[in-house]
Design a protein around this motif. Structure first.
Motif, PDB file in Angstrom:
ATOM      1  N   GLY A   9      10.765 -33.347  -5.176  1.00 21.24           N
ATOM      2  CA  GLY A   9      11.227 -34.704  -5.486  1.00 21.24           C
ATOM      3  C   GLY A   9      12.587 -35.021  -4.893  1.00 21.24           C
ATOM      4  N   GLN A  10      13.000 -36.262  -5.095  1.00 24.74           N
ATOM      5  CA  GLN A  10      14.290 -36.755  -4.587  1.00 24.74           C
ATOM      6  C   GLN A  10      15.451 -35.940  -5.159  1.00 24.74           C
ATOM      7  N   GLU A  45       5.128 -29.778  -4.502  1.00 25.40           N
ATOM      8  CA  GLU A  45       5.752 -31.101  -4.384  1.00 25.40           C
ATOM      9  C   GLU A  45       7.244 -30.951  -4.568  1.00 25.40           C
TER      10      GLU A  45
END
Lengths: 261, 320
Positions: free
Chosen positions: B43-44, B41
């Motif tokens: 993230g921003q 994953e």
């Protein structure tokens, strides 16, 4: 709409970068038209001969109009697509929020406009020099509608041939052969109704007469009695060729690896 | 921002037979696993370095994330979209800058390609002008905007590629070897530029590069991939601490010394007057510095970290 207009003007700019290339291409096209024209001029020029329903004026007008409409219906940049698949350049289109089909149709419009513009002058030269008494074009709107259908059929056929690039690197030979046959069967060298009746009617079942032969005939004022049927058939071919091209595009995209490209 | 679960990609390629007809009618296929149940994953506003040897699966991953390739199995969500569907809303927010590929039109000036992108991405006129000005100032290439792309050098072209790729201010950028083939100055400019872009536009960036220096300078998080599997996903710092067990002591001598004196400090050394280099294990560092202080006449002493390439090499040899 603005984005597609921009693609058209950008394609014009690309052409202007290679002016000599374009001039040589036009020269080739002019020679090709001129050869067919000279051949028929030698046969019917100044003689009172009738071929099928054609006399000197209508036959020479057919050849010149057919070659002009050929430029519109058949002028295309989609020949580049196979190479772009093989060297991976096609990735650039896939990454942009733009429809690939519309992108290439816009490029084609630029190509067609430029080629038709020059072809008018070239054909004008033949008309003036050989003092051809051209048939005054008729049914312009109907001819244009048919030409539009023919242009779409030609666009999708050409794209399909280029999409072979998803599965093989050898696309040039099938394309060359295909378009040689198409030129013969679509009326670039002679009007298709010079074929015997049964062959002509069989041809009407294929997409080829709808490319530019029928639009030219309509322009010459020779509207067949089965024009509605022909219109329906042309529409069926547009739809069919679109569906097939779309299928090849979806399958090609899904299966192609773009590996190392 | 990006969620990848059990992503697998298998390439199916046909193997050439000896016989032409057999090649057409009885094709044999070979399957190559390019990605094997990869999950991660991102993230921003993260800047992730994606590294691995040739053919490890880096570019395949980026191509799947950007919607070019169709995954064999697994789920991929990028900004909540399925990338292969190529939704315009997603494509407007991402960019893929490839060091080895042009998106610029070869025969005309880069500026014309920019104006084409302006229409394609529907960038407002004001924002377009502002971004072109800002980016070309940052990369110091304003004077090249109107030159045909074919007349530009590799470094100049790369700068134009960066502008073309970032004009629409993407929230997510994939950089695939953006510094390949460039000289040190251009590499530095492009690194600074990427860093600047990320902080200014809070962009999320995934970067692959064979120049580990790029990764070291830019990325805090590192994903290492080999044979289609993720073998490390964590901070760059952690891997450096774990696998960098040595430091290099570099000394400039005032006068030449006998090699015996150097051997006494550490048996392995490099000596070419006035320079001496020792590779010392970290735990022995204080002891060795003391010894040097006592026994060598030097004018300068520096302690250098192991190059990132060495660290990654060690990582690979220990995680085969």
């Amino acid at each position: 709409m603005r984005k597609y207009l921009k693609i058209v003007t950008t394609t014009f700019k690309e052409y202007s970068a290679y002016r000599l290339n374009f001039i040589l291409w036009r020269l080739r096209m002019f020679i090709s038209t001129a050869i067919t024209f000279f051949l028929w001029f030698a046969v019917v020029g100044g003689k009172n001969i009738q071929f099928g329903s054609y006399k000197e004026s209508s036959l020479l007008s057919y050849i010149l109009f057919a070659n002009l409409l050929y430029e519109f219906a058949m002028g295309t940049r989609t020949v580049d697509v196979a190479g772009e698949i093989n060297n991976g350049v096609i990735i650039n289109y896939l990454l942009k929020p733009v429809s690939f089909f519309k992108y290439y149709l816009s490029r084609d419009i630029a190509d067609k406009l430029l080629n038709v513009f020059f072809a008018i002058f070239e054909i004008g030269i033949l008309v003036i020099y050989f003092k051809v008494s051209l048939v005054i074009p008729k049914n312009i709107l109907l001819a244009f509608l048919f030409l539009l259908n023919g242009t779409f059929i030609s666009f999708f056929l050409s794209l399909m041939l280029s999409f072979l690039g998803f599965w093989t690197t050898e696309v040039w030979a099938p394309r060359f052969l295909f378009f040689m046959i198409v030129a013969f069967l679509s009326g670039a060298y002679f009007p298709l109704d010079l074929f015997p009746g049964p062959i002509y009617h069989l041809l009407l079942l294929t997409p080829f007469p709808y490319l530019y032969y029928l639009p030219t005939k309509i322009l010459l004022g020779q509207v067949d009695s089965i024009i509605v049927l022909e219109g329906a058939m042309a529409t069926v071919w547009v739809f069919l060729s679109y569906k097939l091209t779309r299928l090849m595009w979806d399958r090609g995209n899904k299966s192609f690896s773009f590996w190392g490209r | 921002m990006i969620t990848v679960k059990n992503l697998t990609k298998i390439y199916r390629t046909h193997t050439k037979n000896q016989n032409f007809f057999a090649d057409i009618f009885f094709r044999k296929y070979k399957e190559t696993i390019a990605l094997d149940r990869v999950s991660f994953e991102i993230g921003q506003n993260e800047l992730v370095g994606f590294i691995g040897p040739n053919g490890a699966g880096k570019t395949t991953t980026l191509k799947i994330l950007s919607g070019i390739l169709y995954p064999t199995s697994g789920t991929v969500r990028v900004l909540s979209y399925i990338p292969f569907e190529k939704k315009k809303e997603l494509l407007r927010q991402i960019s893929f800058v490839m060091g080895q590929r042009n998106q610029l039109i070869w025969d005309i000036p880069a500026y014309d390609s920019f104006t084409l992108n302006k229409e394609i991405y529907e960038i407002p006129e004001e924002q377009f002008e502002k971004t072109v000005n800002e980016l070309s100032e940052l990369l110091n290439c304003r004077h090249l905007l109107k030159n045909p792309v074919k007349t530009l050098s590799l470094g100049e072209r790369m700068k134009m590629e960066l502008i073309a790729g970032l004009l629409h201010r993407p929230r997510l950028v994939f950089f695939d070897e953006p510094t390949i083939g460039l000289d040190l100055f251009s590499q530095e400019t492009i690194r600074d530029f990427i860093r600047e872009y990320q902080s200014k536009f809070a962009a999320t960036i995934i970067l692959t590069s064979h120049y580990l220096e790029d990764v070291k300078r830019l990325a805090k998080r590192l994903i290492i991939i080999n044979h289609g599997k993720i073998i490390y996903d964590g901070s760059l710092e952690k891997i450096t601490t774990k696998y960098s067990r040595e430091k290099t002591i570099r000394i400039t001598l005032e006068k030449s010394v006998d090699k015996k004196n150097l051997t006494a400090i550490n048996p392995a050394f490099f000596y070419k007057f006035p320079e001496v280099k020792f590779k010392i294990e970290k735990k022995n560092l204080p002891k060795t510095i003391n010894l040097i202080n006592e026994s060598l006449p030097f004018s300068d002493l520096t302690i250098e970290e192991e190059p990132i390439e060495e660290i990654i090499k060690k990582f690979f040899s220990e995680n085969k």
